[in-house]
Design a protein around this motif. Sequence first.
Motif, PDB file in Angstrom:
ATOM      1  N   UNK A 127       0.828  -1.209   0.000  1.00 59.11           N
ATOM      2  CA  UNK A 127       0.000   0.000   0.000  1.00 59.11           C
ATOM      3  C   UNK A 127       0.859   1.255   0.000  1.00 59.11           C
ATOM      4  N   UNK A 128       1.930   1.259   0.783  1.00 59.18           N
ATOM      5  CA  UNK A 128       2.842   2.404   0.802  1.00 59.18           C
ATOM      6  C   UNK A 128       3.496   2.571  -0.566  1.00 59.18           C
ATOM      7  N   UNK A 129       3.906   1.462  -1.193  1.00 63.82           N
ATOM      8  CA  UNK A 129       4.520   1.534  -2.519  1.00 63.82           C
ATOM      9  C   UNK A 129       3.542   2.077  -3.555  1.00 63.82           C
ATOM     10  N   UNK A 130       2.278   1.668  -3.492  1.00 66.55           N
ATOM     11  CA  UNK A 130       1.272   2.177  -4.428  1.00 66.55           C
ATOM     12  C   UNK A 130       1.047   3.672  -4.225  1.00 66.55           C
ATOM     13  N   UNK A 131       1.008   4.116  -2.969  1.00 65.70           N
ATOM     14  CA  UNK A 131       0.841   5.543  -2.689  1.00 65.70           C
ATOM     15  C   UNK A 131       2.055   6.343  -3.169  1.00 65.70           C
ATOM     16  N   UNK A 132       3.261   5.810  -2.962  1.00 68.28           N
ATOM     17  CA  UNK A 132       4.466   6.501  -3.418  1.00 68.28           C
ATOM     18  C   UNK A 132       4.530   6.573  -4.941  1.00 68.28           C
TER      19      UNK A 132
END
Length: 174
Positions: A127-132
């Motif tokens: 999820x953090x990677x998708x947001x970044x």
Amino acid sequence: MHTRWRWVLFGIGGAVAAAGPVAMADGPWYGYVFGGLWSLMGGTVAWRSFRMGTKLTAEGIASSSLDRQVTIEWCDVQAIEPHRRRNLIFFHTIAPIVRLRHGKETLTELSLLSIKKDVVPRRTGRQVAALQNALRHHRANCAVCGAPQKVLTTSHGILGRLWSRLRSRHRANS
């Protein structure tokens, strides 16, 4: 992006809302009061948990949790990273955090409980990677907060465009 707890909370809220009319059935006056309150609270939890989640839009991040709804504009975001904090006795809550120019916003609807203190769960990492990635994509295309300004070429109206077409055809023929 949603959390798995969304459906658990939806079921609990629906069960509490359904228990309200059971408490009201042929009961005393306080059965009607508490049954109505149960229906109202259970319906509110079910509705809010059904809408709970994080949506990525062209304008920013739309975050909906049980207690709040926030829209964060992409241009205000400085960084996105996982954040952990102590919760209960043995557990740690790990959720994506959005660092803004003035403060921070935790996306609590995406939080997970973890016993391991130094490890970010795979789901939170994805999820953090998708947001970044969404933030990088925005900054690559936004003239306000990231992308370099394109140099505008001045055209001389219709005659300038006609002249440039004639030159390009002349070069192609020679």
